[in-house]
Write a protein that holds these residues in place. Structure first.
Motif, short mmCIF file in Angstrom:
data_model
loop_
_atom_site.label_atom_id
_atom_site.label_comp_id
_atom_site.label_asym_id
_atom_site.label_seq_id
_atom_site.Cartn_x
_atom_site.Cartn_y
_atom_site.Cartn_z
N VAL A 221 19.50 65.63 -9.21
CA VAL A 221 20.26 65.55 -7.96
C VAL A 221 21.55 64.82 -8.30
O VAL A 221 21.55 63.60 -8.47
N PRO A 222 22.66 65.53 -8.45
CA PRO A 222 23.91 64.90 -8.90
C PRO A 222 24.32 63.71 -8.05
O PRO A 222 24.26 63.77 -6.83
N TYR A 223 24.67 62.63 -8.72
CA TYR A 223 25.22 61.42 -8.10
C TYR A 223 24.24 60.70 -7.18
O TYR A 223 24.64 59.87 -6.37
N ALA A 224 22.95 61.00 -7.34
CA ALA A 224 21.94 60.28 -6.55
C ALA A 224 21.61 58.96 -7.23
O ALA A 224 21.32 58.93 -8.43
N ALA B 154 16.31 62.32 -18.09
CA ALA B 154 17.20 61.49 -18.90
C ALA B 154 17.43 60.16 -18.21
O ALA B 154 17.66 60.11 -17.00
N GLY B 155 17.36 59.09 -19.00
CA GLY B 155 17.59 57.77 -18.45
C GLY B 155 19.06 57.48 -18.27
O GLY B 155 19.91 58.01 -18.99
N TYR C 113 23.92 54.22 -11.29
CA TYR C 113 25.20 54.51 -11.91
C TYR C 113 25.56 53.37 -12.86
O TYR C 113 25.07 52.27 -12.71
N PRO C 114 26.39 53.65 -13.88
CA PRO C 114 27.23 54.83 -14.13
C PRO C 114 26.42 56.11 -14.34
O PRO C 114 25.32 56.07 -14.91
N PHE C 115 27.00 57.22 -13.90
CA PHE C 115 26.32 58.51 -13.99
C PHE C 115 26.60 59.15 -15.35
O PHE C 115 27.39 60.07 -15.47
N TYR C 116 25.92 58.65 -16.37
CA TYR C 116 26.10 59.23 -17.70
C TYR C 116 25.78 60.72 -17.65
O TYR C 116 24.71 61.12 -17.17
N PRO C 117 26.68 61.58 -18.13
CA PRO C 117 26.50 63.04 -17.97
C PRO C 117 25.37 63.56 -18.85
O PRO C 117 25.41 63.48 -20.07
N THR C 118 24.32 64.10 -18.19
CA THR C 118 23.18 64.64 -18.93
C THR C 118 22.77 66.02 -18.45
O THR C 118 22.20 66.79 -19.21
N GLY C 119 23.06 66.35 -17.19
CA GLY C 119 22.60 67.61 -16.63
C GLY C 119 21.11 67.61 -16.31
O GLY C 119 20.54 68.64 -15.94
N LYS C 120 20.47 66.45 -16.44
CA LYS C 120 19.04 66.33 -16.18
C LYS C 120 18.79 65.30 -15.10
O LYS C 120 19.65 64.47 -14.78
#
Length: 543
Positions: A79-82, A503-504, A527-534
């Motif tokens: 869920v992006p940015y959750a 992903a943690g 956050y920070p929302f490290y980019p993982t796509g998971k």
């Protein structure tokens, strides 16, 4: 006198280990207020006094902590940015935890196996992907039921064994309502604060900011009926028009982000409040940035201690040039010095004391009967040139182990863990955030977005202090001197026991570590929302 008492202890064969030292006759006597909850961790606060300390933990000790290993991971959908902040309640061998996709789970605490899952959608409705229904608060388990809130303003009661809905009550009709406060059950009622995402909604120029007012509610345990509601802000009215043409409302704010604590003897509940969300900065608004003592029976305010009477802050204040949208930015009153932290109740020489940290960077010890200051200690100094001065302070909470208060500053120039003498506020030790936090482990790939910050509430067990970081590392320190004893890097992929790869990220705020019977539970999804796509993960460690 201290040496004489230690000699008596040694002669009688009693065990006495730090941090529990017997006081001499001329030293203040500090003790918890309220009854312990044993090995289980049934509420965010751990107990009614908000200690966040598991005195019954015997397996994870300073001698064994180095042997902690990851036992299982439970992965959530992406869920992006959750912000994953639902601290699990662990009791009876079950971990009860909310998710960012409108689900609530009961998991086997030893294995992570799903026992049941409750879908909030039939109650709260469907929402667009960019605005999902999230469970951010920590559950409270009492009797046969489990209680928690969501980001739509509903408070739920489920059967703890089956997940069957008992009741769900919507606590506010405002579109931005959400519940970050974790409920507290006492007697035949459940108590909770109500907040909103309206400070974030102010980022949208066409949003008709701002009209939400915070409140504290008491509900009947059996029916979910609201018994009383203590509103903290007058009803908003239209007061103008924003440059975009959107309607302008006010007053607004005094959200209750924090979770309550209770003194059973005086039947008093204590809770902190948020800042104002609208205004020029010059207006004084009752109940913002305050500590409240409320009568459990009817919600009347027994006393109020307002630490900042002028404080107007919302997310538009973080724009490069907020101009018309945050005029308080320019007169220095966009402080964000609210109370998001939950308090600690204890006694000094038999006198009930409420300790509570503020985002101004101060930890306050107040007379729980009057609100007058007993002592206060500055932990960090806000940078008023920063877009969010309050981020230097303490966002969520602290721990009391029977002698010391343990509290961590968030971005506090730099982020630091402090051990305070609960009787005097004297800093006994401090541990500055490791300098290499963003240059090592998984966060090193994202050094530009990584933060050396401690957003989590502190947790303790005998001899140990637990704190998670925005650099994605969970750390455990010695309670006697602050020395780092163990750390785990969560910024990587995990194969969830539920068959999903997660992903943690940063270690979750809105809560902290939970330690029960040799197991450590940590949310790695802030956050920070490290980019993982998971999706993010709940991690469980054991010996």
């Amino acid at each position: 006198m201290r040496m004489q008492m230690l000699a008596v202890v040694a002669a009688t064969g009693l065990a006495l280990s730090s941090p529990y030292l017997l006081p001499s006759s001329d030293e203040p006597v500090v003790s918890p207020l309220g009854q312990p909850t044993g090995q289980d961790w049934p509420t965010w606060q751990k107990d009614v006094s908000g200690s966040r300390h598991n005195a019954s933990e015997k397996k994870i000790t300073p001698q064994t902590v180095g042997d902690l290993k990851l036992k299982w991971a439970f992965s959530y959908p992406n869920v992006p940015y959750a912000r994953m902040g639902s601290q699990p309640a662990v009791t009876g061998g079950v971990a009860y935890v909310g998710a960012p996709d409108g689900k609530f789970h009961a998991l086997d605490a030893r294995t992570g196996r799903t026992k049941w899952t409750f879908d909030l959608t039939p109650v709260a409705g469907t929402w667009p992907p960019e605005n999902p229904n999230i469970v951010r608060d920590g559950a409270a388990v009492s009797g046969d039921h489990v209680y928690f809130g969501d980001s739509r303003g509903f408070l739920y009661s489920l059967d703890r064994d089956t997940g069957k809905l008992n009741w769900a009550t919507k606590l506010d009709e405002h579109v931005a309502t959400w519940i970050t406060s974790s409920p507290m059950v006492f007697g035949d009622r459940v108590y909770v604060g109500v907040s909103s995402n309206e400070a974030g909604s102010a980022n949208a120029p066409d949003y008709p900011c701002c009209s939400f007012g915070g409140h504290v509610d008491a509900l009947d345990l059996k029916t979910g009926k609201v018994v009383w509601k203590r509103s903290l802000m007058p009803p908003a009215k239209r007061i103008g028009t924003w440059p975009t043409g959107a309607a302008k409302f006010g007053p607004a704010g005094a959200a209750v982000w924090s979770s309550p604590v209770i003194d059973p003897g005086s039947r008093t509940m204590y809770v902190g409040t948020g800042n104002a969300h609208i205004g020029t900065g010059a207006e004084k608004t009752d109940n913002i940035d305050s500590v409240l003592a409320l009568n459990l029976d009817d919600g009347t305010i027994r006393w109020k201690r307002q630490m900042q009477d002028v404080d107007v802050h919302n997310q538009s204040c973080t724009w490069p040039d907020p101009a018309e949208y945050c005029p308080s930015h320019y007169d220095g009153t966009a402080r964000n010095f609210d109370f998001g932290a939950t308090g600690n109740l204890f006694t000094i020489n038999g006198k009930p004391v409420l300790g509570i940290a503020q985002k101004s960077g101060i930890y306050w010890a107040l007379d729980a009967r009057t609100g007058k200051t007993i002592w206060h200690t500055r932990l960090s100094t806000p940078d008023m040139a920063h877009a969010d001065p309050g981020s230097a302070g303490v966002p969520w909470g602290s721990s009391f182990d029977g002698r010391r208060i343990y509290v961590a500053s968030w971005r506090g120039n730099p982020a630091t863990i402090f051990a305070l003498d609960a009787a005097t506020g004297r800093i006994e030790w401090k541990s500055v955030h490791p300098a290499d936090g963003c240059g090592t482990g998984g966060a090193a790939k994202y050094a530009q977005m990584c933060e050396r910050a401690y957003p989590s509430a502190v947790t303790t067990t005998p001899g140990l202090v637990y704190e998670g970081s925005a650099d994605g590392k969970m750390r455990i320190f010695s309670a006697s001197d602050g020395k780092l004893l163990w750390q785990f890097d969560a910024v990587r992929d995990f194969e969830g026991v539920n068959g999903v790869v997660g992903a943690g990220r940063a270690i979750g705020a809105n809560g902290g570590a939970v330690v029960v019977d040799g197991m450590l539970y940590v949310q790695a999804g802030y956050y920070p929302f490290y980019p993982t796509g998971k999706g993010t993960v709940l991690l469980a460690f054991g010996l």
